[in-house]
Design a protein around this motif. Structure first.
Motif, PDB file in Angstrom:
ATOM      1  N   LEU A   1     -24.693 119.941  -5.135  1.00 61.12           N
ATOM      2  CA  LEU A   1     -24.040 119.001  -5.557  1.00 61.12           C
ATOM      3  C   LEU A   1     -23.832 117.246  -5.302  1.00 61.12           C
ATOM      4  O   LEU A   1     -24.760 116.736  -5.234  1.00 61.12           O
ATOM      5  N   ALA A   2     -23.535 118.109  -3.374  1.00 61.37           N
ATOM      6  CA  ALA A   2     -23.360 116.543  -3.468  1.00 61.37           C
ATOM      7  C   ALA A   2     -24.902 116.679  -2.458  1.00 61.37           C
ATOM      8  O   ALA A   2     -25.006 115.277  -2.470  1.00 61.37           O
ATOM      9  N   SER A   3     -25.589 117.495  -1.747  1.00 62.88           N
ATOM     10  CA  SER A   3     -27.047 117.374  -1.241  1.00 62.88           C
ATOM     11  C   SER A   3     -28.164 115.840  -2.399  1.00 62.88           C
ATOM     12  O   SER A   3     -28.713 115.482  -2.206  1.00 62.88           O
ATOM     13  N   LEU A   4     -27.531 116.680  -3.761  1.00 63.96           N
ATOM     14  CA  LEU A   4     -28.503 116.348  -4.742  1.00 63.96           C
ATOM     15  C   LEU A   4     -28.047 114.638  -5.191  1.00 63.96           C
ATOM     16  O   LEU A   4     -28.578 113.400  -5.070  1.00 63.96           O
ATOM     17  N   SER A   5     -26.548 114.510  -5.038  1.00 60.47           N
ATOM     18  CA  SER A   5     -26.611 112.928  -4.859  1.00 60.47           C
ATOM     19  C   SER A   5     -26.502 112.301  -3.589  1.00 60.47           C
ATOM     20  O   SER A   5     -27.327 110.816  -3.753  1.00 60.47           O
ATOM     21  N   LEU A   6     -26.808 113.213  -2.892  1.00 64.57           N
ATOM     22  CA  LEU A   6     -27.160 112.113  -1.750  1.00 64.57           C
ATOM     23  C   LEU A   6     -28.482 111.582  -1.423  1.00 64.57           C
ATOM     24  O   LEU A   6     -29.019 110.292  -0.955  1.00 64.57           O
ATOM     25  N   LEU A   7     -29.267 112.643  -1.899  1.00 63.66           N
ATOM     26  CA  LEU A   7     -30.745 112.336  -2.191  1.00 63.66           C
ATOM     27  C   LEU A   7     -30.513 111.214  -2.984  1.00 63.66           C
ATOM     28  O   LEU A   7     -32.018 110.530  -2.829  1.00 63.66           O
ATOM     29  N   THR A   8     -30.429 111.604  -4.688  1.00 59.26           N
ATOM     30  CA  THR A   8     -30.779 110.684  -5.304  1.00 59.26           C
ATOM     31  C   THR A   8     -30.228 108.753  -4.850  1.00 59.26           C
ATOM     32  O   THR A   8     -31.020 108.243  -5.089  1.00 59.26           O
ATOM     33  N   ALA A   9     -29.543 109.331  -3.921  1.00 53.85           N
ATOM     34  CA  ALA A   9     -29.028 107.726  -3.437  1.00 53.85           C
ATOM     35  C   ALA A   9     -30.231 106.623  -1.927  1.00 53.85           C
ATOM     36  O   ALA A   9     -30.300 106.128  -2.369  1.00 53.85           O
ATOM     37  N   CYS A  10     -30.500 108.327  -1.578  1.00 53.86           N
ATOM     38  CA  CYS A  10     -31.869 107.451  -0.747  1.00 53.86           C
ATOM     39  C   CYS A  10     -32.519 107.444  -1.419  1.00 53.86           C
ATOM     40  O   CYS A  10     -33.358 106.015  -1.470  1.00 53.86           O
ATOM     41  N   MET A  11     -32.896 108.002  -2.801  1.00 54.96           N
ATOM     42  CA  MET A  11     -34.578 107.561  -3.451  1.00 54.96           C
ATOM     43  C   MET A  11     -33.854 106.046  -3.589  1.00 54.96           C
ATOM     44  O   MET A  11     -34.881 105.368  -3.761  1.00 54.96           O
ATOM     45  N   ARG A  12     -32.777 106.166  -4.352  1.00 55.70           N
ATOM     46  CA  ARG A  12     -32.235 104.590  -4.580  1.00 55.70           C
ATOM     47  C   ARG A  12     -32.319 103.513  -3.561  1.00 55.70           C
ATOM     48  O   ARG A  12     -33.553 102.610  -4.171  1.00 55.70           O
ATOM     49  N   ASP A  13     -32.030 103.911  -2.258  1.00 53.40           N
ATOM     50  CA  ASP A  13     -31.743 102.488  -1.600  1.00 53.40           C
ATOM     51  C   ASP A  13     -33.755 102.121  -1.106  1.00 53.40           C
ATOM     52  O   ASP A  13     -34.574 101.282  -0.524  1.00 53.40           O
ATOM     53  N   TYR A  14     -34.165 103.636  -1.278  1.00 53.54           N
ATOM     54  CA  TYR A  14     -35.820 103.126  -0.079  1.00 53.54           C
ATOM     55  C   TYR A  14     -35.979 102.545  -1.656  1.00 53.54           C
ATOM     56  O   TYR A  14     -37.354 101.704  -1.735  1.00 53.54           O
ATOM     57  N   ASP A  15     -36.377 102.919  -3.455  1.00 50.84           N
ATOM     58  CA  ASP A  15     -37.100 101.955  -4.106  1.00 50.84           C
ATOM     59  C   ASP A  15     -36.759 100.736  -3.779  1.00 50.84           C
ATOM     60  O   ASP A  15     -37.071 100.006  -3.979  1.00 50.84           O
ATOM     61  N   THR A  16     -35.658 100.178  -3.773  1.00 52.04           N
ATOM     62  CA  THR A  16     -35.441  98.949  -3.413  1.00 52.04           C
ATOM     63  C   THR A  16     -36.281  97.691  -2.568  1.00 52.04           C
ATOM     64  O   THR A  16     -35.785  96.719  -2.154  1.00 52.04           O
ATOM     65  N   HIS A  17     -36.419  99.027  -1.127  1.00 53.71           N
ATOM     66  CA  HIS A  17     -37.214  98.099  -0.143  1.00 53.71           C
ATOM     67  C   HIS A  17     -38.943  98.462  -0.673  1.00 53.71           C
ATOM     68  O   HIS A  17     -39.673  98.245   0.102  1.00 53.71           O
ATOM     69  N   MET A  18     -39.335  98.975  -1.986  1.00 56.22           N
ATOM     70  CA  MET A  18     -40.549  98.495  -1.782  1.00 56.22           C
ATOM     71  C   MET A  18     -40.968  98.429  -2.800  1.00 56.22           C
ATOM     72  O   MET A  18     -39.907  97.568  -3.770  1.00 56.22           O
ATOM     73  N   PRO A  19     -41.814  97.060  -3.046  1.00 56.68           N
ATOM     74  CA  PRO A  19     -42.383  96.938  -4.100  1.00 56.68           C
ATOM     75  C   PRO A  19     -41.938  96.425  -5.053  1.00 56.68           C
ATOM     76  O   PRO A  19     -42.507  97.696  -5.450  1.00 56.68           O
ATOM     77  N   ALA A  20     -41.685  95.254  -5.608  1.00 60.56           N
ATOM     78  CA  ALA A  20     -41.524  95.874  -6.953  1.00 60.56           C
ATOM     79  C   ALA A  20     -42.501  95.614  -8.135  1.00 60.56           C
ATOM     80  O   ALA A  20     -42.489  96.387  -9.003  1.00 60.56           O
ATOM     81  N   THR A  21     -44.309  95.634  -7.336  1.00 58.20           N
ATOM     82  CA  THR A  21     -44.958  95.641  -8.493  1.00 58.20           C
ATOM     83  C   THR A  21     -46.247  96.101  -7.465  1.00 58.20           C
ATOM     84  O   THR A  21     -45.997  95.558  -6.629  1.00 58.20           O
ATOM     85  N   ASP A  22     -47.030  96.710  -8.192  1.00 54.95           N
ATOM     86  CA  ASP A  22     -48.092  96.358  -7.707  1.00 54.95           C
ATOM     87  C   ASP A  22     -49.374  95.733  -7.653  1.00 54.95           C
ATOM     88  O   ASP A  22     -50.796  95.918  -7.146  1.00 54.95           O
ATOM     89  N   SER A  23     -49.082  94.448  -8.763  1.00 53.08           N
ATOM     90  CA  SER A  23     -49.909  93.380  -8.302  1.00 53.08           C
ATOM     91  C   SER A  23     -50.863  93.370  -7.303  1.00 53.08           C
ATOM     92  O   SER A  23     -49.555  92.646  -6.496  1.00 53.08           O
TER      93      SER A  23
END
Length: 400
Positions: free
Chosen positions: A12-34
């Motif tokens: 569970l701890a590993s899944l939580s950490l992975l989810t947090a990392c994915m959220r952090d990664y998402d914030t640095h991705m372009p908000a749009t592919d426009s």
């Protein structure tokens, strides 16, 4: 059972950490592919400054905007680019070495790194810092070398390169003589040169590769040697502070011996609360270049008790016997001792001790006339009083 519970908890701890990392990664991705171009900036205003210009503008109301950038060509022909976040409405285009008109292209850039069509604006920079510094360079022959000064009012990052001839009689940069700085008052004092004719070149450059013309200066260093201490003698005048009576004496400051009792101490109590002054006769008339002073250490502490912190040195050829600092005395210089470490009073580190043990060289005014008599006036010691102590002293210049 405990083994399975621990494994489940770890999963569970590993899944939580992975989810947090994915959220952090998402914030640095372009908000749009426009691939749509963002809206342009507007209402650009220009403030021309020395070697640069400040652009202010209205940021477009575009949720897809990430930053604003300006692209331009420097005086050297190199391309330059600066960026500012969409939170800002200011860009500084810098690095120009002329006062010509330059065109700046300003772009809005989206989160998909798509740039808008450019908005062009023209600037005309004021005189660049390197040229102001270059025009202010002043080189004077000094004892054993030269003194170079210049003014850098804007505190620009720049270099004053010094050129000298190599074995092939070609001018090349001497990195040891050159100055790299961003201070407002530039000073360089070169010593160790013979009394020959020298020609050096001086030019100013900055981090963008802009370079001024070269100023060539020919000069001959002044002759310098030590005034013979064997000719020195005390010359007590009215108002001079009395020496302490437990062994120290004024004449010990030129006897070549270190430590107690071969040192000079003025007595604070009978000497009064005003500045303490000592006077001596060098026995030789000459032009003084510098006075070397080694402070007396109290144990391992040099910046302590009666060690001079702020003081003045005067010279005369025919001093008034009244003891007054009248027109018969010439101020050779005002000086302040700075503790290298900046540590509190009473605490010296190795750097402090090494610096003080080597003694301090205090340069005299190059324009001062020849003198024979010297006065040292202590305005403040490290303890906050005005009594002074000197372990050893040497006077340099041209006694011919």
């Amino acid at each position: 059972m405990r083994k399975y519970i621990a494994s489940y908890t770890l999963m569970l701890a590993s899944l939580s950490l992975l989810t947090a990392c994915m959220r952090d990664y998402d914030t640095h991705m372009p908000a749009t592919d426009s691939k749509d171009q963002p809206l342009q900036v507007s209402n650009i205003k220009v403030e021309n400054q020395a070697g640069k210009a400040v652009l202010t503008y209205t940021v477009p109301n575009d949720p897809n905007l990430l930053y604003v950038k300006a692209s331009y060509t420097l005086s050297t022909g190199k391309q330059a680019e600066v960026k500012a976040s969409y939170h800002s409405n200011t860009l500084v285009v810098d690095g120009f070495a002329d006062t010509l008109e330059h065109e700046i292209s300003v772009y809005s850039v989206s989160r998909s790194e798509v740039a808008s069509a450019p908005v062009t604006v023209k600037i005309r920079p004021l005189e660049a810092p390197i040229w102001k510094v270059f025009k202010s360079i002043n080189v004077l022959a000094a004892f054993g070398g030269y003194n170079m000064t210049a003014s850098n009012e804007t505190r620009a990052d720049l270099s004053i390169l010094v050129l000298k001839k190599n074995a092939f009689n070609e001018y090349e940069t001497d990195i040891n003589m050159s100055v790299y700085t961003n201070t407002d008052i530039i000073e360089s004092k070169i010593r160790g040169l013979d009394t020959l004719d020298y020609t050096f070149g001086f030019l100013v450059t900055d981090k963008w590769g802009n370079t001024t013309d070269t100023l060539y200066q020919t000069f001959k260093p002044l002759y310098e040697t030590e005034f013979p201490p064997a000719s020195f003698a005390t010359f007590n005048l009215p108002g001079d502070a009395p020496q302490v009576t437990n062994g120290a004496a004024l004449q010990y400051i030129w006897d070549g011996q270190l430590g107690w009792p071969w040192t000079s101490f003025t007595n604070q109590v009978p000497g009064g609360s005003g500045p303490h002054t000592i006077t001596f006769d060098m026995g030789t008339t000459g032009k003084v270049s510098r006075v070397w002073i080694r402070p007396y250490p109290e144990g391992s502490r040099y910046y302590y008790l009666t060690t001079m912190k702020r003081f003045e040195i005067y010279g005369s050829t025919a001093p008034s016997l009244s003891g007054e600092l009248d027109a018969s005395w010439i101020l050779l210089g005002s000086y302040t001792v700075v503790k290298p470490s900046g540590l509190p009073y009473g605490t010296d580190n190795t750097e402090d001790q090494t610096t003080a043990a080597a003694g301090f060289n205090w340069e005299a005014d190059l324009l001062a006339p020849k003198v024979r008599y010297m006065r040292i006036r202590c305005l403040e010691n490290f303890a906050g009083g005005t009594a002074q102590s000197i372990n050893e002293l040497k006077v340099y210049g041209d006694p011919r």
